[in-house]
Motif scaffolding. Structure first.
Motif, PDB file in Angstrom:
ATOM      1  N   GLU A   1     -26.043  23.720   7.610  1.00 42.84           N
ATOM      2  CA  GLU A   1     -25.875  25.283   7.057  1.00 42.84           C
ATOM      3  C   GLU A   1     -26.948  25.630   6.069  1.00 42.84           C
ATOM      4  OE1 GLU A   1     -22.354  24.387   4.012  1.00 42.84           O
ATOM      5  OE2 GLU A   1     -22.277  26.165   5.180  1.00 42.84           O
ATOM      6  N   GLY A   2     -26.940  26.929   5.680  1.00 43.87           N
ATOM      7  CA  GLY A   2     -28.131  27.397   4.836  1.00 43.87           C
ATOM      8  C   GLY A   2     -27.743  26.903   3.388  1.00 43.87           C
ATOM      9  N   ASP A   3     -28.401  27.480   2.604  1.00 49.82           N
ATOM     10  CA  ASP A   3     -28.264  27.123   1.086  1.00 49.82           C
ATOM     11  C   ASP A   3     -27.248  27.901   0.381  1.00 49.82           C
ATOM     12  OD1 ASP A   3     -28.656  26.562  -1.554  1.00 49.82           O
ATOM     13  OD2 ASP A   3     -30.691  27.394  -1.785  1.00 49.82           O
ATOM     14  N   LEU A   4     -26.091  27.415   0.159  1.00 51.20           N
ATOM     15  CA  LEU A   4     -24.840  28.023  -0.284  1.00 51.20           C
ATOM     16  C   LEU A   4     -24.999  28.711  -1.670  1.00 51.20           C
ATOM     17  CD1 LEU A   4     -21.869  25.764   0.660  1.00 51.20           C
ATOM     18  CD2 LEU A   4     -22.617  27.866   1.700  1.00 51.20           C
ATOM     19  N   SER A   5     -26.075  27.998  -2.480  1.00 56.39           N
ATOM     20  CA  SER A   5     -26.355  28.475  -3.921  1.00 56.39           C
ATOM     21  C   SER A   5     -26.867  29.908  -3.876  1.00 56.39           C
ATOM     22  CB  SER A   5     -26.969  27.434  -4.599  1.00 56.39           C
ATOM     23  OG  SER A   5     -28.430  27.448  -4.166  1.00 56.39           O
ATOM     24  N   ARG A   6     -27.195  30.291  -2.581  1.00 56.56           N
ATOM     25  CA  ARG A   6     -27.777  31.733  -2.787  1.00 56.56           C
ATOM     26  C   ARG A   6     -26.878  32.969  -3.042  1.00 56.56           C
ATOM     27  NH1 ARG A   6     -32.915  31.903   0.648  1.00 56.56           N
ATOM     28  NH2 ARG A   6     -32.433  34.257   0.843  1.00 56.56           N
ATOM     29  N   PHE A   7     -25.482  32.749  -2.882  1.00 54.72           N
ATOM     30  CA  PHE A   7     -24.487  33.582  -3.351  1.00 54.72           C
ATOM     31  C   PHE A   7     -23.385  32.748  -3.774  1.00 54.72           C
ATOM     32  CE2 PHE A   7     -24.587  32.619   1.288  1.00 54.72           C
ATOM     33  CZ  PHE A   7     -23.300  31.915   1.545  1.00 54.72           C
ATOM     34  N   ALA A   8     -22.478  33.830  -4.351  1.00 61.51           N
ATOM     35  CA  ALA A   8     -21.082  33.096  -5.211  1.00 61.51           C
ATOM     36  C   ALA A   8     -20.205  32.708  -4.214  1.00 61.51           C
ATOM     37  CB  ALA A   8     -20.659  34.273  -6.005  1.00 61.51           C
ATOM     38  N   PRO A   9     -19.320  32.054  -4.272  1.00 58.57           N
ATOM     39  CA  PRO A   9     -18.274  31.579  -3.381  1.00 58.57           C
ATOM     40  C   PRO A   9     -17.588  32.993  -2.798  1.00 58.57           C
ATOM     41  CG  PRO A   9     -18.274  30.151  -5.341  1.00 58.57           C
ATOM     42  CD  PRO A   9     -19.141  31.152  -5.698  1.00 58.57           C
ATOM     43  N   THR A  10     -17.256  33.026  -1.682  1.00 60.12           N
ATOM     44  CA  THR A  10     -16.716  34.312  -1.110  1.00 60.12           C
ATOM     45  C   THR A  10     -15.060  34.423  -1.303  1.00 60.12           C
ATOM     46  OG1 THR A  10     -16.516  32.788   1.072  1.00 60.12           O
ATOM     47  CG2 THR A  10     -18.563  34.018   0.707  1.00 60.12           C
ATOM     48  N   TYR A  11     -14.565  33.570  -1.620  1.00 54.38           N
ATOM     49  CA  TYR A  11     -13.029  33.754  -1.706  1.00 54.38           C
ATOM     50  C   TYR A  11     -12.453  33.135  -3.145  1.00 54.38           C
ATOM     51  CZ  TYR A  11      -7.985  32.945  -0.607  1.00 54.38           C
ATOM     52  OH  TYR A  11      -6.637  32.730  -0.691  1.00 54.38           O
ATOM     53  N   LYS A  12     -11.319  33.331  -3.767  1.00 49.78           N
ATOM     54  CA  LYS A  12     -10.616  34.563  -3.393  1.00 49.78           C
ATOM     55  C   LYS A  12     -10.900  35.737  -4.171  1.00 49.78           C
ATOM     56  CE  LYS A  12      -5.791  35.594  -3.306  1.00 49.78           C
ATOM     57  NZ  LYS A  12      -5.293  36.759  -2.162  1.00 49.78           N
ATOM     58  N   ARG A  13     -11.549  36.560  -3.422  1.00 50.80           N
ATOM     59  CA  ARG A  13     -12.164  37.935  -4.461  1.00 50.80           C
ATOM     60  C   ARG A  13     -11.094  38.892  -4.603  1.00 50.80           C
ATOM     61  NH1 ARG A  13     -17.565  36.983  -4.210  1.00 50.80           N
ATOM     62  NH2 ARG A  13     -17.816  38.312  -5.821  1.00 50.80           N
ATOM     63  N   ILE A  14     -11.265  39.761  -5.632  1.00 53.85           N
ATOM     64  CA  ILE A  14     -10.278  40.982  -5.895  1.00 53.85           C
ATOM     65  C   ILE A  14     -10.421  42.095  -5.137  1.00 53.85           C
ATOM     66  CG2 ILE A  14      -9.395  42.602  -7.623  1.00 53.85           C
ATOM     67  CD1 ILE A  14     -10.310  40.453  -9.633  1.00 53.85           C
ATOM     68  N   VAL A  15      -9.654  42.589  -4.109  1.00 55.39           N
ATOM     69  CA  VAL A  15     -10.064  43.661  -3.250  1.00 55.39           C
ATOM     70  C   VAL A  15     -10.160  44.887  -4.000  1.00 55.39           C
ATOM     71  CG1 VAL A  15      -8.718  45.138  -1.332  1.00 55.39           C
ATOM     72  CG2 VAL A  15      -8.174  42.667  -1.647  1.00 55.39           C
ATOM     73  N   GLY A  16     -11.033  45.538  -3.567  1.00 53.69           N
ATOM     74  CA  GLY A  16     -11.598  46.733  -4.201  1.00 53.69           C
ATOM     75  C   GLY A  16     -12.654  46.817  -5.158  1.00 53.69           C
ATOM     76  N   GLN A  17     -13.019  45.292  -5.468  1.00 53.06           N
ATOM     77  CA  GLN A  17     -13.922  44.972  -6.388  1.00 53.06           C
ATOM     78  C   GLN A  17     -15.405  44.090  -5.903  1.00 53.06           C
ATOM     79  OE1 GLN A  17     -12.681  43.386 -10.019  1.00 53.06           O
ATOM     80  NE2 GLN A  17     -10.807  44.606 -10.262  1.00 53.06           N
ATOM     81  N   VAL A  18     -16.191  44.483  -6.246  1.00 52.98           N
ATOM     82  CA  VAL A  18     -17.736  43.811  -5.755  1.00 52.98           C
ATOM     83  C   VAL A  18     -17.762  42.305  -6.478  1.00 52.98           C
ATOM     84  CG1 VAL A  18     -20.190  43.718  -6.120  1.00 52.98           C
ATOM     85  CG2 VAL A  18     -19.109  46.008  -5.390  1.00 52.98           C
ATOM     86  N   ASP A  19     -17.263  42.314  -7.571  1.00 54.32           N
ATOM     87  CA  ASP A  19     -17.215  41.274  -8.493  1.00 54.32           C
ATOM     88  C   ASP A  19     -15.665  40.926  -8.733  1.00 54.32           C
ATOM     89  OD1 ASP A  19     -18.300  39.080  -9.656  1.00 54.32           O
ATOM     90  OD2 ASP A  19     -19.682  39.749 -10.698  1.00 54.32           O
ATOM     91  N   GLY A  20     -15.497  39.533  -9.317  1.00 54.30           N
ATOM     92  CA  GLY A  20     -14.287  39.075  -9.770  1.00 54.30           C
ATOM     93  C   GLY A  20     -13.334  38.299  -8.726  1.00 54.30           C
ATOM     94  N   TYR A  21     -12.576  37.408  -9.423  1.00 49.47           N
ATOM     95  CA  TYR A  21     -11.622  36.385  -8.553  1.00 49.47           C
ATOM     96  C   TYR A  21     -10.422  36.425  -9.009  1.00 49.47           C
ATOM     97  CZ  TYR A  21     -16.109  34.426  -6.834  1.00 49.47           C
ATOM     98  OH  TYR A  21     -17.374  34.222  -6.029  1.00 49.47           O
ATOM     99  N   SER A  22      -9.509  36.356  -7.989  1.00 49.85           N
ATOM    100  CA  SER A  22      -7.878  36.263  -8.328  1.00 49.85           C
ATOM    101  C   SER A  22      -7.947  34.918  -9.160  1.00 49.85           C
ATOM    102  CB  SER A  22      -7.495  36.177  -7.030  1.00 49.85           C
ATOM    103  OG  SER A  22      -5.930  35.713  -7.371  1.00 49.85           O
ATOM    104  N   ARG A  23      -6.964  34.729 -10.112  1.00 50.69           N
ATOM    105  CA  ARG A  23      -6.795  33.486 -10.845  1.00 50.69           C
ATOM    106  C   ARG A  23      -5.797  32.720 -10.372  1.00 50.69           C
ATOM    107  NH1 ARG A  23     -11.347  35.754 -12.656  1.00 50.69           N
ATOM    108  NH2 ARG A  23     -11.775  35.244 -15.056  1.00 50.69           N
ATOM    109  N   LYS A  24      -5.262  33.127  -9.056  1.00 49.49           N
ATOM    110  CA  LYS A  24      -4.031  32.446  -8.345  1.00 49.49           C
ATOM    111  C   LYS A  24      -4.808  31.130  -7.448  1.00 49.49           C
ATOM    112  CE  LYS A  24      -1.125  36.311  -8.212  1.00 49.49           C
ATOM    113  NZ  LYS A  24      -0.342  37.447  -7.317  1.00 49.49           N
ATOM    114  N   ARG A  25      -5.854  31.238  -7.161  1.00 51.72           N
ATOM    115  CA  ARG A  25      -6.525  30.319  -6.475  1.00 51.72           C
ATOM    116  C   ARG A  25      -7.841  29.841  -7.165  1.00 51.72           C
ATOM    117  NH1 ARG A  25      -2.238  31.421  -4.465  1.00 51.72           N
ATOM    118  NH2 ARG A  25      -1.749  31.838  -2.190  1.00 51.72           N
ATOM    119  N   ILE A  26      -8.204  28.506  -6.501  1.00 53.39           N
ATOM    120  CA  ILE A  26      -9.496  27.974  -6.799  1.00 53.39           C
ATOM    121  C   ILE A  26     -10.464  28.463  -6.137  1.00 53.39           C
ATOM    122  CG2 ILE A  26     -10.884  25.930  -7.031  1.00 53.39           C
ATOM    123  CD1 ILE A  26      -8.486  24.370  -7.597  1.00 53.39           C
ATOM    124  N   PRO A  27     -11.569  29.120  -6.468  1.00 49.82           N
ATOM    125  CA  PRO A  27     -12.507  29.744  -5.454  1.00 49.82           C
ATOM    126  C   PRO A  27     -13.097  28.869  -4.620  1.00 49.82           C
ATOM    127  CG  PRO A  27     -13.093  30.541  -7.770  1.00 49.82           C
ATOM    128  CD  PRO A  27     -11.736  28.870  -7.859  1.00 49.82           C
TER     129      PRO A  27
END
Length: 449
Positions: free
Chosen positions: A270-296
């Motif tokens: 696959e491609g270089d994953l370090s080009r972007f942040a982990p894709t899960y678990k994001r906060i719905v409605g926000q560009v940035d930020g992660y839910s604290r209920k899951r390990i990203p």
């Protein structure tokens, strides 16, 4: 001639119930625009093939009830129109472009579309095959895989190759890592492509010239590096520090670790994953930020393999570290690889890639003589043998019955106002699910006297 393939995958977070009124451009247009403006890609490059993979297309109760037809039809027309308009807008001559639907397949919440550019593929495509597989207990479809196998004539009169696209949604939760690995092995053995001709040879996913695996694979990080949650790049960020943080995350990615240890995804890159942040678990409605209920995690992935891949791409170190694209003309190359954080409708972010297949150097005169992938390199074991047809048929029948036994009562209870129509929670949904689990155990021999 080379062949440019645009691949994208998104877990829509159960947005499918709004698909007929939802503006699809909110997903695809930003992705298409980002790719078209990439300075590393030739200006005006128009993909020859699009493969679009979606997971959680429908809320679970609707998916299990088999009610995806209207949504699929509405989305197909909209995607086709959007791809055609976009290609025409970036065409250097502003000439009219057109894409046609090659194949569409769905099962449960998984859906996969393959579209082809008429100008470059007309008369060069063979008859596609499709396959579906339920991966949850008893063959149920709330986790599963769908696939399209497409023959393509790469030369003027010969040079046939086969492209196989697989969209999958694997088991969730951190502790289910062994189950995810087992489900991947099930895809290799049981996602069988069969032609309508009963005398035609059935094919496993690895019996192909090029394999593309897209979907929500649900592999997370082992832990948060230094206890710091990931973040999107900001203009004021220290690029070196952000690169260091991302590289640490990639080293903790459980998919890469399992791949390095030989337990899954042998021979895929696959491609270089370090080009972007982990894709899960994001906060719905926000560009940035992660839910604290899951390990990203980098749950949303695009992996691939080609028959011409050189062995050095699959060394133990290469499966763990970001891989640079091979030199032009050597083998299949990653020309663009990115995510789309601006999309905030789901707790996942879409991932997309542009893959370039170099001109064919062989002269296979027919699809069944096309080159195929090499066996996965050590320490991976051999590809599992195909599941017997009778076993696979029984598994599919049982899965369909269980899907409907859960899905239809669930839908009825939602209509009556018991439970959340989006997430499927509540007393009524719980009762329906218990019923389905009981039947799963009964049918699969899980209960004993």
């Amino acid at each position: 001639m080379s062949l440019n393939i645009f691949l994208t995958t998104w877990n829509t977070g159960l947005q499918g119930s709004k698909a007929q009124s939802q503006d699809l451009t909110s997903w695809l247009l930003p992705v298409l625009h980002k790719t078209a403006t990439d300075p590393e890609l030739p200006s005006g490059q128009i993909p020859d093939i699009y493969a679009i993979a979606v997971q959680e297309l429908l809320p679970v109760h609707l998916a299990l009830a088999g009610l995806s037809g209207p949504v699929l039809l509405a989305l197909t027309d909209r995607i086709q129109s959007l791809l055609t308009s976009h290609a025409t807008s970036i065409s250097p001559e502003k000439t009219k472009e057109r894409y046609h639907l090659v194949s569409r397949v769905s099962h449960g919440g998984n859906a996969l579309w393959v579209f082809a550019r008429e100008r470059t593929t007309n008369g060069r495509l063979g008859k596609p095959m499709t396959a579906t597989l339920g991966l949850f207990y008893g063959g149920m479809g709330n986790k599963g895989a769908v696939g399209v196998r497409l023959p393509v004539q790469r030369g003027e009169k010969a040079g046939w190759e086969t492209l196989t696209f697989v969209c999958t949604h694997l088991e969730a939760h951190d502790h289910n890592l062994p189950r995810r690995n087992a489900q991947y092995q099930s895809i290799l053995s049981s996602l069988i492509f069969r032609a309508s001709d009963p005398l035609a040879t059935p094919y496993q996913p690895y019996e192909t010239s090029h394999l593309f695996l897209l979907g929500d694979l649900n592999y997370r990080l082992v832990r948060l590096p230094s206890g710091v949650y990931p973040r999107e790049a900001q203009q004021e960020d220290d690029d070196l520090q952000l690169e260091k943080e991302r590289f640490e995350m990639v080293e903790l990615d459980t998919l890469r670790i399992e791949q390095r240890e030989g337990r899954a995804f042998g021979g895929l890159r696959e491609g270089d994953l370090s080009r972007f942040a982990p894709t899960y678990k994001r906060i719905v409605g926000q560009v940035d930020g992660y839910s604290r209920k899951r390990i990203p995690g980098y749950t949303d992935r695009i992996l691939f393999a080609s028959h011409s891949d050189p062995p050095h791409l699959f060394s133990p170190q290469a499966t763990l570290s970001p891989q640079p694209p091979p030199s032009s003309g050597e083998t299949t190359a990653i020309r663009h690889f990115s995510s789309t954080p601006e999309l905030t409708l789901s707790d996942h972010k879409p991932v997309h890639a542009v893959i370039e297949l170099p001109p064919a150097t062989h002269s296979a005169p027919a699809p069944h003589l096309a080159p195929v992938l090499a066996p996965p390199p050590s320490p991976h074991g051999p590809i599992p043998p195909p599941t017997p047809y009778e076993v696979l048929l029984a598994w599919k029948v049982m899965g369909t019955v269980l899907d409907r036994l859960v899905g239809w009562p669930w839908c009825l209870l939602v209509v009556l106002g018991w439970g959340d129509s989006r997430a499927g929670l509540g007393v009524g949904a719980f009762v329906a699910m218990v019923w389905g689990v009981w039947w799963t155990g009964l049918w699969s021999g899980g209960w004993s006297a």
